[in-house]
Design a protein around this motif. Structure first.
Motif, PDB file in Angstrom:
ATOM      1  N   ARG A  40      12.170  23.770 -43.960  1.00 54.11           N
ATOM      2  CA  ARG A  40      12.689  23.939 -42.602  1.00 54.11           C
ATOM      3  C   ARG A  40      11.571  23.560 -41.628  1.00 54.11           C
ATOM      4  O   ARG A  40      10.448  24.034 -41.746  1.00 54.11           O
ATOM      5  CB  ARG A  40      13.124  25.384 -42.364  1.00 54.11           C
ATOM      6  N   SER A  41      11.896  22.692 -40.668  1.00 57.87           N
ATOM      7  CA  SER A  41      10.863  22.239 -39.740  1.00 57.87           C
ATOM      8  C   SER A  41      11.429  22.051 -38.341  1.00 57.87           C
ATOM      9  O   SER A  41      12.631  21.834 -38.153  1.00 57.87           O
ATOM     10  CB  SER A  41      10.245  20.921 -40.232  1.00 57.87           C
ATOM     11  N   TYR A  42      10.523  22.148 -37.375  1.00 59.23           N
ATOM     12  CA  TYR A  42      10.838  21.914 -35.977  1.00 59.23           C
ATOM     13  C   TYR A  42       9.773  20.968 -35.422  1.00 59.23           C
ATOM     14  O   TYR A  42       8.585  21.090 -35.753  1.00 59.23           O
ATOM     15  CB  TYR A  42      10.809  23.210 -35.159  1.00 59.23           C
ATOM     16  N   ALA A  43      10.191  20.046 -34.583  1.00 59.95           N
ATOM     17  CA  ALA A  43       9.256  19.124 -33.948  1.00 59.95           C
ATOM     18  C   ALA A  43       9.594  19.009 -32.469  1.00 59.95           C
ATOM     19  O   ALA A  43      10.774  18.942 -32.091  1.00 59.95           O
ATOM     20  CB  ALA A  43       9.318  17.743 -34.605  1.00 59.95           C
ATOM     21  N   LEU A  44       8.580  18.996 -31.626  1.00 58.33           N
ATOM     22  CA  LEU A  44       8.759  18.872 -30.184  1.00 58.33           C
ATOM     23  C   LEU A  44       7.665  17.973 -29.646  1.00 58.33           C
ATOM     24  O   LEU A  44       6.480  18.172 -29.954  1.00 58.33           O
ATOM     25  CB  LEU A  44       8.693  20.247 -29.517  1.00 58.33           C
ATOM     26  N   ALA A  45       8.049  16.980 -28.848  1.00 61.05           N
ATOM     27  CA  ALA A  45       7.079  16.004 -28.342  1.00 61.05           C
ATOM     28  C   ALA A  45       7.392  15.661 -26.887  1.00 61.05           C
ATOM     29  O   ALA A  45       8.156  14.730 -26.606  1.00 61.05           O
ATOM     30  CB  ALA A  45       7.094  14.740 -29.204  1.00 61.05           C
ATOM     31  N   PRO A  46       6.822  16.387 -25.923  1.00 59.12           N
ATOM     32  CA  PRO A  46       6.998  16.044 -24.512  1.00 59.12           C
ATOM     33  C   PRO A  46       5.931  15.048 -24.049  1.00 59.12           C
ATOM     34  O   PRO A  46       4.800  15.045 -24.566  1.00 59.12           O
ATOM     35  CB  PRO A  46       6.811  17.395 -23.809  1.00 59.12           C
ATOM     36  N   THR A  47       6.270  14.211 -23.084  1.00 55.10           N
ATOM     37  CA  THR A  47       5.302  13.284 -22.499  1.00 55.10           C
ATOM     38  C   THR A  47       5.566  13.129 -21.017  1.00 55.10           C
ATOM     39  O   THR A  47       6.721  13.057 -20.582  1.00 55.10           O
ATOM     40  CB  THR A  47       5.343  11.907 -23.205  1.00 55.10           C
ATOM     41  N   LEU A  48       4.499  13.088 -20.236  1.00 61.48           N
ATOM     42  CA  LEU A  48       4.567  12.970 -18.779  1.00 61.48           C
ATOM     43  C   LEU A  48       3.702  11.801 -18.350  1.00 61.48           C
ATOM     44  O   LEU A  48       2.522  11.722 -18.730  1.00 61.48           O
ATOM     45  CB  LEU A  48       4.071  14.258 -18.126  1.00 61.48           C
ATOM     46  N   THR A  49       4.271  10.883 -17.587  1.00 60.03           N
ATOM     47  CA  THR A  49       3.546   9.732 -17.072  1.00 60.03           C
ATOM     48  C   THR A  49       3.560   9.764 -15.554  1.00 60.03           C
ATOM     49  O   THR A  49       4.621   9.919 -14.938  1.00 60.03           O
ATOM     50  CB  THR A  49       4.156   8.415 -17.569  1.00 60.03           C
ATOM     51  N   ILE A  50       2.398   9.607 -14.954  1.00 52.06           N
ATOM     52  CA  ILE A  50       2.251   9.605 -13.498  1.00 52.06           C
ATOM     53  C   ILE A  50       1.636   8.273 -13.086  1.00 52.06           C
ATOM     54  O   ILE A  50       0.587   7.877 -13.619  1.00 52.06           O
ATOM     55  CB  ILE A  50       1.356  10.771 -13.026  1.00 52.06           C
ATOM     56  N   ARG A  51       2.289   7.573 -12.155  1.00 54.98           N
ATOM     57  CA  ARG A  51       1.793   6.285 -11.686  1.00 54.98           C
ATOM     58  C   ARG A  51       1.625   6.347 -10.169  1.00 54.98           C
ATOM     59  O   ARG A  51       2.541   5.958  -9.417  1.00 54.98           O
ATOM     60  CB  ARG A  51       2.757   5.169 -12.073  1.00 54.98           C
ATOM     61  N   PRO A  52       0.492   6.821  -9.670  1.00 57.96           N
ATOM     62  CA  PRO A  52       0.297   6.907  -8.215  1.00 57.96           C
ATOM     63  C   PRO A  52       0.361   5.553  -7.523  1.00 57.96           C
ATOM     64  O   PRO A  52       0.806   5.448  -6.379  1.00 57.96           O
ATOM     65  CB  PRO A  52      -1.101   7.530  -8.094  1.00 57.96           C
ATOM     66  N   ASN A  53      -0.095   4.494  -8.224  1.00 54.34           N
ATOM     67  CA  ASN A  53      -0.034   3.145  -7.673  1.00 54.34           C
ATOM     68  C   ASN A  53      -0.026   2.158  -8.826  1.00 54.34           C
ATOM     69  O   ASN A  53      -0.055   2.545  -9.997  1.00 54.34           O
ATOM     70  CB  ASN A  53      -1.207   2.885  -6.714  1.00 54.34           C
ATOM     71  N   GLU A  54       0.000   0.876  -8.512  1.00 54.09           N
ATOM     72  CA  GLU A  54       0.102  -0.147  -9.551  1.00 54.09           C
ATOM     73  C   GLU A  54      -1.122  -0.210 -10.440  1.00 54.09           C
ATOM     74  O   GLU A  54      -1.044  -0.673 -11.579  1.00 54.09           O
ATOM     75  CB  GLU A  54       0.339  -1.518  -8.910  1.00 54.09           C
ATOM     76  N   ARG A  55      -2.252   0.247  -9.955  1.00 55.22           N
ATOM     77  CA  ARG A  55      -3.494   0.106 -10.715  1.00 55.22           C
ATOM     78  C   ARG A  55      -3.792   1.323 -11.593  1.00 55.22           C
ATOM     79  O   ARG A  55      -4.575   1.227 -12.535  1.00 55.22           O
ATOM     80  CB  ARG A  55      -4.660  -0.139  -9.753  1.00 55.22           C
ATOM     81  N   LEU A  56      -3.191   2.451 -11.288  1.00 52.53           N
ATOM     82  CA  LEU A  56      -3.542   3.694 -11.972  1.00 52.53           C
ATOM     83  C   LEU A  56      -2.329   4.299 -12.661  1.00 52.53           C
ATOM     84  O   LEU A  56      -1.248   4.391 -12.070  1.00 52.53           O
ATOM     85  CB  LEU A  56      -4.106   4.699 -10.960  1.00 52.53           C
ATOM     86  N   SER A  57      -2.504   4.705 -13.910  1.00 54.83           N
ATOM     87  CA  SER A  57      -1.465   5.458 -14.625  1.00 54.83           C
ATOM     88  C   SER A  57      -2.122   6.569 -15.423  1.00 54.83           C
ATOM     89  O   SER A  57      -3.212   6.399 -15.979  1.00 54.83           O
ATOM     90  CB  SER A  57      -0.654   4.541 -15.545  1.00 54.83           C
ATOM     91  N   ILE A  58      -1.448   7.705 -15.471  1.00 54.43           N
ATOM     92  CA  ILE A  58      -1.943   8.884 -16.185  1.00 54.43           C
ATOM     93  C   ILE A  58      -0.841   9.351 -17.135  1.00 54.43           C
ATOM     94  O   ILE A  58       0.308   9.519 -16.722  1.00 54.43           O
ATOM     95  CB  ILE A  58      -2.303  10.024 -15.208  1.00 54.43           C
ATOM     96  N   THR A  59      -1.196   9.545 -18.389  1.00 61.86           N
ATOM     97  CA  THR A  59      -0.232  10.001 -19.383  1.00 61.86           C
ATOM     98  C   THR A  59      -0.752  11.266 -20.051  1.00 61.86           C
ATOM     99  O   THR A  59      -1.906  11.318 -20.497  1.00 61.86           O
ATOM    100  CB  THR A  59       0.019   8.927 -20.451  1.00 61.86           C
ATOM    101  N   LEU A  60       0.108  12.266 -20.104  1.00 61.47           N
ATOM    102  CA  LEU A  60      -0.182  13.513 -20.808  1.00 61.47           C
ATOM    103  C   LEU A  60       0.952  13.761 -21.789  1.00 61.47           C
ATOM    104  O   LEU A  60       2.119  13.695 -21.405  1.00 61.47           O
ATOM    105  CB  LEU A  60      -0.286  14.685 -19.829  1.00 61.47           C
ATOM    106  N   ASP A  61       0.632  13.996 -23.032  1.00 61.95           N
ATOM    107  CA  ASP A  61       1.708  14.305 -23.970  1.00 61.95           C
ATOM    108  C   ASP A  61       1.232  15.223 -25.078  1.00 61.95           C
ATOM    109  O   ASP A  61       0.033  15.470 -25.252  1.00 61.95           O
ATOM    110  CB  ASP A  61       2.379  13.045 -24.529  1.00 61.95           C
TER     111      ASP A  61
END
Length: 803
Positions: free
Chosen positions: A296-317
């Motif tokens: 029996r198993s459970y898996a959870l994978a959230p991801t958040l991407t923030i793009r303040p402008n065209e040059r910068l991107s931030i990913t948290l997951d």
């Protein structure tokens, strides 16, 4: 010798002065990168496929005015006029308008329908590089293939990769409990996620898997030694957030009480679509094909991407996985094979469908991976990527295993089964990685230069406690009640007389690394790669009991690619290196018949030479890699040949292993709707400069010498039944000798052919699927010095709703 090269460079310079380049980036309306879209010049047989950042480049374009065409299912086709000037680069930005269909289901257009092929990668070389210009061999399993085959774990995904063989199912133990594979004669595990540490010490759920990249050969120069082995490495590329609402829910059920529910939900979190969120989750339950067992198993994978402008991107997951499972059935020869009365798994007088244990022998495990990435475009030619990853594992519970031991005489009916347990108690593992990359893509005169400079810190800490005992020794074939070997009785046994042995594992290491890799186009067709890594390894010792030590390693890598047909057919060669820090060991002092003081082992080194050819022909309808390789490992730490006295615990460092072979990997789309994935690998491994017991023999961990995989599928692309498809294929493995030395003899897992099939009806808002794995009900075994029976025929059906 210099004249041909000088002539070639002059010719290329002349070509660069008479042709131009079109490059750019494809984004959605909110600025997000659009990957795997075909970009072409109308009426011209040239184009490119966008990478994970949406970038494309079309080189050697005759001066003139053209129409650039970019299109994808679910997005409005865009056309732009572009004027190409000799010796110059035209840079474009293409924005694709959204429609109702999900961006995540973008497929390539312009005749490129090879949906099981990916011809570029960011992680393999730690820079955007097409397969035909990369001197390293790697295979990619795409999400389309995973969906068609109803693949639910990374284990099942690997069956589409030539030359990889599963040899040990996951035990769920912290630190080392993940599945073990063998590639090119060497053991490896899946420890990388998006190019960084992402170890999972249980069966890895595929709910968050976008594609699986399998790199072949020693890859220590870019990845170090802690996360890769000499045969290669597995890199799981996870699903990313996109910039419109969409998702999928599914439910599957089938044989052995299999039940699975999944969720994939994506949504922008603001009107500007600069903050994107996606979550994938799965719940899984399955009984064993044997009389006892469950998972029996459970898996959870959230991801958040923030793009303040065209040059910068931030990913948290994050990636979280919990499991509770009974131990698989592992049989180990505990006596010399000659005394057992059998030397093959199919001769062992045990019941294939019997677990030889009772209830309650299960382990609870957890795995947590956290990841952060900040990408910043410093300039059109330079990019910074700052990465952080942490991986934690935990386990507590039983680990049953069964020994095969000779009885009073070498007669199978008198042999015994040794019912034993190896438990873990509150065992933990932790890895932390921080990596900084600087990527550049620029011209040096008329020569294109692509470079990555990396700095890496890796912290590893293991704090595990193993203990065990033997429960009973029933004779094979007797009427013994195996249900007595259960969790309650083992707990009572430990309480009554304690463990028969304990084995604590505590170690802590830090690795500080810097690496530089450069791909230089000496001509439009000829490129060379040079890379080097400097690695400082610091072992902090084991809780004060053992002194720590430090070692420094330098790992080089070289490659060359010549494109016989630009971007379609290339020949390549590489030299790759990897290494391992083997710690300290005790030698043997013959004069005193005693062990020496601890000796720090020399750095173990592996060197590979490889050559081959890569194809990306017919507009991507035919992609293939053919290669031959030779790997040589020196300074292998091994047991001393003297079997008596103190030398039982002594080691020497002089062993070598030679591993050479050939691999073929083909992904093709011969005609509309029909796709082929095929592969073959042959490996010859041999231990040299070794003790007499194993000198000249194939290592028992090298796996089957010959492996093959095949998958054929056809999907109707027109008519009232459009979306209906069928697939079938399987895997072949030759005999696998898992015990192979003069003292213990040879024990063989027989060759096998396992066949699978699937059928599906895929529509814009729903998908109906069914698969049959091992439909011939083949009895077959995998093993790591052991025999582990594998699942019999299973049928699973799935219904999915897409929104």
């Amino acid at each position: 010798m210099l004249f041909p090269l000088a002539s070639c460079v002059l010719t290329t310079t002349a070509q660069a002065q008479t042709t131009g380049t079109v490059q750019g980036r494809v984004t959605s309306s909110s600025g997000g990168a659009v990957e795997a879209v075909s970009v072409g010049l109308q009426g011209q047989p040239m184009g490119d496929i966008t990478d994970e950042q949406g970038r494309f480049q079309i080189r050697r374009v005759v001066p003139g005015t053209y129409t650039l065409v970019v299109s994808a299912v679910g997005l409005k086709t865009e056309e732009q006029q572009v004027t190409v000037t000799a010796g110059q680069t035209a840079t474009l930005k293409v924005v694709l308008a959204e429609s109702a269909a999900e961006l995540k289901e973008v497929v390539v257009s312009g005749g490129r329908t090879n949906k099981f092929s990916r011809t570029n990668s960011v992680d393999v070389a730690k820079m955007p590089l097409k397969n035909v210009e990369n001197p390293q061999v790697y295979s990619t399993v795409t999400k389309e293939l995973l969906t068609e085959q109803l693949v639910f774990t990374t284990d099942d995904a690997t069956r589409n990769v030539p030359g990889i063989q599963r040899m040990w199912e996951s035990t769920d133990r912290a630190g080392d409990g993940g599945t073990y594979y063998t590639m090119r004669g060497f053991v490896t595990q899946s420890q990388l996620r998006n190019g960084l540490v992402g170890n999972v010490t249980t069966s890895i759920d595929a709910a968050n898997l976008d594609k699986l990249e399998v790199l072949k050969g020693p890859s220590g120069t870019l990845y170090g030694s802690a996360l890769s082995t000499y045969g290669g490495l597995l890199n799981r590329v996870t699903k990313k957030a996109y910039d419109n609402f969409g998702g999928e829910v599914s439910y599957a059920t089938g044989s052995y009480n299999f039940n699975r529910a999944t969720l994939d939900l994506n949504t922008p979190l603001n009107n500007a679509k600069t903050v994107l969120f996606r979550v994938n989750g799965a719940w899984n339950y399955e009984n064993s094909f044997q009389d006892i067992g469950f998972r029996r198993s459970y898996a959870l994978a959230p991801t958040l991407t923030i793009r303040p402008n065209e040059r910068l991107s931030i990913t948290l997951d994050g990636e979280f996985q919990w499991s509770t499972a009974t131990g698989r059935t592992f049989f180990f020869p505990n006596s010399p094979v000659s005394q057992l009365g059998f030397d093959r798994a199919d001769q062992v007088p045990v019941d294939y469908r019997k677990a030889y244990s009772g209830s309650g022998l299960w382990t609870a495990s957890r795995a947590t991976n956290l990841f952060g990435q900040v990408n910043y475009q410093l300039s059109p030619a330079f990019r910074s990527s700052t990465n952080f990853a942490t991986s934690r594992s935990y386990s507590d519970g039983f680990g049953p295993y069964i020994g095969l031991k000779a009885g009073a005489a070498p007669i199978a009916s008198l042999d015994t089964l040794v019912l034993s347990d190896q438990s873990t108690r509150n065992s933990r593992g932790r890895l932390v990685q921080v990596q900084q990359l600087f990527n550049g893509d620029f011209q040096l005169g008329s020569l294109r230069n692509r470079v990555v400079l990396g700095f890496d810190f890796l912290h590893v800490r293991n704090d595990q406690f193993f203990f065990g005992n033997t429960f009973a020794r029933p004779t094979i074939g007797s009427n013994y009640d195996y249900s007595q070997f259960n969790g309650a009785n083992m707990t009572q046994l430990y309480a009554k007389r304690g463990p028969g042995y304990t084995y604590p594992v505590f170690n802590e290491t830090n690795t500080y690394s810097a690496f530089l890799s450069d791909v230089l186009n000496l001509t439009e067709r000829f490129s060379v790669l040079a890379a080097v890594r400097l690695d400082r390894f610091a072992n902090k010792g084991a809780d004060g009991a053992n002194a720590g030590y430090t070692q420094t390693a330098a790992s080089p890598k070289f490659g060359a690619v010549y494109q016989l047909v630009p971007e379609q057919l290339s020949v390549f060669a590489n030299y790759q290196n990897s290494f391992a820090n083997r710690g300290t060991y005790y030698g043997y002092d013959a004069a005193t018949n005693s062990l020496t003081a601890p000796i720090t082992a020399k750095l173990e080194q592996a060197n590979q030479v490889e050559a081959g050819v890569k194809f990306d022909r017919l507009g991507g309808r035919f992609t293939a890699t053919l290669s031959v390789y030779d790997i040589r490992v020196k300074n292998i730490l091994r047991t001393d040949s003297n079997p008596a006295g103190a030398a039982l615990f002594a080691q020497v460092q002089s062993g070598e292993q030679v591993s050479r072979g050939v691999e073929v990997d083909v992904v093709a789309n011969p005609f509309t709707g029909f796709n082929v994935v095929a592969g073959f690998a042959y490996n010859h491994s041999e231990l040299t400069n070794d003790v007499a017991a194993t000198q000249g023999r194939r290592p028992s961990t090298a796996g089957s010498p010959a492996l093959a995989n095949l998958w054929l599928s056809y999907r109707l692309s027109n008519g009232p039944l459009k979306g209906l498809g069928l697939g079938a294929g399987g895997n072949y493995a030759s005999d696998n000798v898992v015990v192979n030395d003069a003292y213990n003899g040879q024990f063989t897992l027989p060759s096998y052919v396992v066949l699978n099939a699937s059928a599906f009806y895929d529509q814009p808002h729903y998908r109906l699927s069914v698969k049959v794995d091992n439909f011939t009900n083949q009895h077959y075994w995998i093993g790591y010095g052991s025999m582990n029976p594998q699942k019999l025929r299973s049928i699973v059906g799935q219904v999915a709703y897409k929104f």
